[in-house]
Design a protein around this motif. Sequence first.
Motif, PDB file in Angstrom:
ATOM      1  N   HIS A 109     -20.452  29.338   7.734  1.00 35.63           N
ATOM      2  CA  HIS A 109     -19.721  28.349   8.618  1.00 35.63           C
ATOM      3  C   HIS A 109     -20.297  27.796   9.843  1.00 35.63           C
ATOM      4  N   ARG A 110     -21.922  27.912   9.675  1.00 34.30           N
ATOM      5  CA  ARG A 110     -22.530  27.409  10.891  1.00 34.30           C
ATOM      6  C   ARG A 110     -22.338  25.862  10.961  1.00 34.30           C
ATOM      7  N   PRO A 111     -22.291  25.084   9.723  1.00 33.58           N
ATOM      8  CA  PRO A 111     -22.396  23.812   9.839  1.00 33.58           C
ATOM      9  C   PRO A 111     -21.016  23.420  10.568  1.00 33.58           C
ATOM     10  N   THR A 112     -19.822  23.845  10.305  1.00 34.34           N
ATOM     11  CA  THR A 112     -18.391  23.784  10.773  1.00 34.34           C
ATOM     12  C   THR A 112     -18.678  24.075  12.149  1.00 34.34           C
ATOM     13  N   ARG A 113     -19.061  25.056  12.512  1.00 35.55           N
ATOM     14  CA  ARG A 113     -19.230  25.556  13.994  1.00 35.55           C
ATOM     15  C   ARG A 113     -20.145  24.580  14.890  1.00 35.55           C
ATOM     16  N   GLU A 114     -21.059  24.075  14.273  1.00 36.17           N
ATOM     17  CA  GLU A 114     -22.062  23.082  15.068  1.00 36.17           C
ATOM     18  C   GLU A 114     -21.101  21.759  15.044  1.00 36.17           C
TER      19      GLU A 114
ATOM     20  N   ARG B  48     -20.259  39.960   7.614  1.00 31.77           N
ATOM     21  CA  ARG B  48     -20.138  39.036   8.817  1.00 31.77           C
ATOM     22  C   ARG B  48     -21.347  38.084   8.842  1.00 31.77           C
ATOM     23  N   LEU B  49     -22.427  38.609   8.441  1.00 27.58           N
ATOM     24  CA  LEU B  49     -23.499  37.664   8.444  1.00 27.58           C
ATOM     25  C   LEU B  49     -23.540  36.242   7.412  1.00 27.58           C
ATOM     26  N   ALA B  50     -22.760  36.806   6.143  1.00 24.01           N
ATOM     27  CA  ALA B  50     -22.552  35.762   5.144  1.00 24.01           C
ATOM     28  C   ALA B  50     -21.572  34.535   5.807  1.00 24.01           C
ATOM     29  N   LYS B  51     -20.410  34.963   6.285  1.00 24.96           N
ATOM     30  CA  LYS B  51     -19.597  34.150   7.006  1.00 24.96           C
ATOM     31  C   LYS B  51     -20.334  33.207   8.123  1.00 24.96           C
ATOM     32  N   GLU B  52     -20.913  34.003   8.822  1.00 25.39           N
ATOM     33  CA  GLU B  52     -21.813  33.151   9.972  1.00 25.39           C
ATOM     34  C   GLU B  52     -22.558  31.992   9.257  1.00 25.39           C
ATOM     35  N   GLN B  53     -23.450  32.472   8.343  1.00 27.14           N
ATOM     36  CA  GLN B  53     -24.349  31.349   7.500  1.00 27.14           C
ATOM     37  C   GLN B  53     -23.233  30.193   6.873  1.00 27.14           C
TER      38      GLN B  53
ATOM     39  N   ASP C  73     -13.599  32.562  12.725  1.00 22.59           N
ATOM     40  CA  ASP C  73     -14.798  33.302  13.073  1.00 22.59           C
ATOM     41  C   ASP C  73     -14.481  34.856  12.693  1.00 22.59           C
ATOM     42  N   HIS C  74     -13.343  35.192  12.365  1.00 21.05           N
ATOM     43  CA  HIS C  74     -13.209  36.702  12.295  1.00 21.05           C
ATOM     44  C   HIS C  74     -13.950  37.283  11.420  1.00 21.05           C
ATOM     45  N   PRO C  75     -14.935  38.241  11.670  1.00 18.73           N
ATOM     46  CA  PRO C  75     -16.087  38.982  10.986  1.00 18.73           C
ATOM     47  C   PRO C  75     -15.433  39.523   9.770  1.00 18.73           C
ATOM     48  N   ARG C  76     -14.236  40.001   9.829  1.00 22.08           N
ATOM     49  CA  ARG C  76     -13.890  40.824   8.425  1.00 22.08           C
ATOM     50  C   ARG C  76     -13.104  39.766   7.560  1.00 22.08           C
ATOM     51  N   PRO C  77     -12.828  40.298   6.181  1.00 18.02           N
ATOM     52  CA  PRO C  77     -12.206  39.384   5.431  1.00 18.02           C
ATOM     53  C   PRO C  77     -10.815  38.913   5.816  1.00 18.02           C
ATOM     54  N   THR C  78     -10.469  37.724   5.495  1.00 23.00           N
ATOM     55  CA  THR C  78      -9.284  37.104   5.765  1.00 23.00           C
ATOM     56  C   THR C  78      -8.568  36.399   4.859  1.00 23.00           C
TER      57      THR C  78
END
Length: 253
Positions: free
Chosen positions: A202-207, A195-200, A84-89
């Motif tokens: 990652h959403r299926p995984t988070r759910e 951050r928004l791109a990662k959230e989008q 979930d880290h919002p910055r690049p990893t």
Amino acid sequence: MLITEKHGAVAVLRIEHGRVGALDVELLNALTDAITGSDRALIITGTGSTYSAGVDLRRILHGSPVYTEALLTSLSRMYQALFDHPRPTLAAINGHAIAGGCVLALACDQRLMSGGLIGLSELAVGVPFPTSALEIVRHAIGSRAGVMLLGARNVDPQRAYQLGLVDELTTPESLLPRAMELAAELADRSPTAYRLAKEQLHRPTREAIAAITDGDAAVAAGWTAEDTRQRIAAALAALNRRRANPDATPSQR
């Protein structure tokens, strides 16, 4: 245990914990704190010939069920914090990334590798796969997740690249400089857009992770079962034999 080096918009988290960077409660909590406390792009790397050999099985074998449950909680917290880290990893895989160490790398946005073996070998030892780890693996490598998880084999860098476990191969000397270059490039992009791109993405995984309402009770029961403890003991005994006699053929070990 964990060394943090800051370079402008990038921070390097270097695992320096025992001989193989084994994941125990203390290291997992240190990683979680470093990840959640940073607003920089992150590079995670290891020391010597190992990135991380995964969960410290000796602590599980000789510890109590309470410790094992705490370990599983800390493990899931760390994986999700990194995912979930919002910055690049980035994972700068300097050596062996085994089992939980492989998941640690797969939780990053991108992976570079310079040596060692990598794989999801949990089932070879007999330990069940936590939901958060499984869903992060599924996100990272898609349809290959089943083959890697059920096959429980470790592969070399070239095969890892072919399978999509890693995105780029480097020499040991160029691993960290290349990771720094790439992390700085990604960090220069709009933080909000990234951050928004990662959230989008990652959403299926988070759910899928959130859908498990029993707190991975079945997984925890599997980790503390007597059969699992016997398999862990056998795996550790085999490892000790290999270390004591590295030149022996498999039938002699």
